[in-house]
Design a protein around this motif. Sequence first.
Motif, mmCIF file in Angstrom:
data_model
loop_
_atom_site.group_PDB
_atom_site.id
_atom_site.type_symbol
_atom_site.label_atom_id
_atom_site.label_comp_id
_atom_site.label_asym_id
_atom_site.label_seq_id
_atom_site.Cartn_x
_atom_site.Cartn_y
_atom_site.Cartn_z
ATOM 1 N N GLU A 33 0.875 -1.179 0.000
ATOM 2 C CA GLU A 33 0.000 0.000 0.000
ATOM 3 C C GLU A 33 0.911 1.227 0.000
ATOM 4 O OE1 GLU A 33 -3.624 1.738 -0.180
ATOM 5 O OE2 GLU A 33 -3.541 -0.387 0.298
ATOM 6 N N THR A 34 0.718 2.108 -0.992
ATOM 7 C CA THR A 34 1.541 3.313 -1.082
ATOM 8 C C THR A 34 0.686 4.551 -0.848
ATOM 9 O OG1 THR A 34 1.235 3.593 -3.463
ATOM 10 C CG2 THR A 34 3.063 2.187 -2.761
ATOM 11 N N THR A 35 1.327 5.619 -0.433
ATOM 12 C CA THR A 35 0.618 6.869 -0.168
ATOM 13 C C THR A 35 0.077 7.472 -1.458
ATOM 14 O OG1 THR A 35 2.153 7.255 1.644
ATOM 15 C CG2 THR A 35 0.820 9.124 0.947
ATOM 16 N N ASN A 36 0.913 7.537 -2.491
ATOM 17 C CA ASN A 36 0.514 8.214 -3.730
ATOM 18 C C ASN A 36 -0.251 7.321 -4.701
ATOM 19 O OD1 ASN A 36 1.781 10.537 -2.842
ATOM 20 N ND2 ASN A 36 3.717 10.035 -3.832
ATOM 21 N N ASP A 37 0.090 6.054 -4.776
ATOM 22 C CA ASP A 37 -0.470 5.173 -5.796
ATOM 23 C C ASP A 37 -1.466 4.149 -5.266
ATOM 24 O OD1 ASP A 37 1.045 6.256 -7.990
ATOM 25 O OD2 ASP A 37 2.801 5.290 -7.116
ATOM 26 N N GLY A 38 -1.729 4.138 -3.980
ATOM 27 C CA GLY A 38 -2.618 3.120 -3.415
ATOM 28 C C GLY A 38 -1.967 1.755 -3.473
#
Length: 187
Positions: A33-38
Amino acid sequence: MKKLITNVAVISCLAFTAQQVSAQKVVVNREVETTNDGKMLLGNQLKDQFLKAPYADWYVKEHDEYAMDQKAINDLKKDKINSYNITVFMGTWCEDSHRDFPRLMKILEEVKYPENKLTIIAVNRKKESPTGDEGRYNIQKVPTIIVEKYGKEIGRIIEMPTTGYIERDLVNILKKDDQSVINEILK
């Protein structure tokens, strides 16, 4: 005697360590799970992972709508693409990967390419994977499709096919390989 016991102990420890290192498993279908890309896939992946949300949104549409060049498909079958190994580096965040990766998979399904000869490696925006294979293959852009035979790279498609069709580029790579074999024989 003490020296013999010490040597046996050292050799046993080395053997045990070597066994532990070789027993390490490659994690497959890792999702982060990434902050910018989900959600993003990272590292070695299996085809089925792309049929799950959120990846299926772009994968299924592009896969199902792609109209293949049947002549090139027939050439791939005739040129025995199934005898080559293919490694593909892609990013689930990358629009070019969204377009070309599903197309590649449809092509490989059509030629009945064996799944055990295909390696799919998902990278992050820095083009990095957990195994570091991108360094060994010098990956600069995604998607990158690498065709190998006997562990030797025959050719690659970087970012987008030069002919506009992945299957045509693959045919050109295989024809180049055939030509290199002929040149070796004639030397």
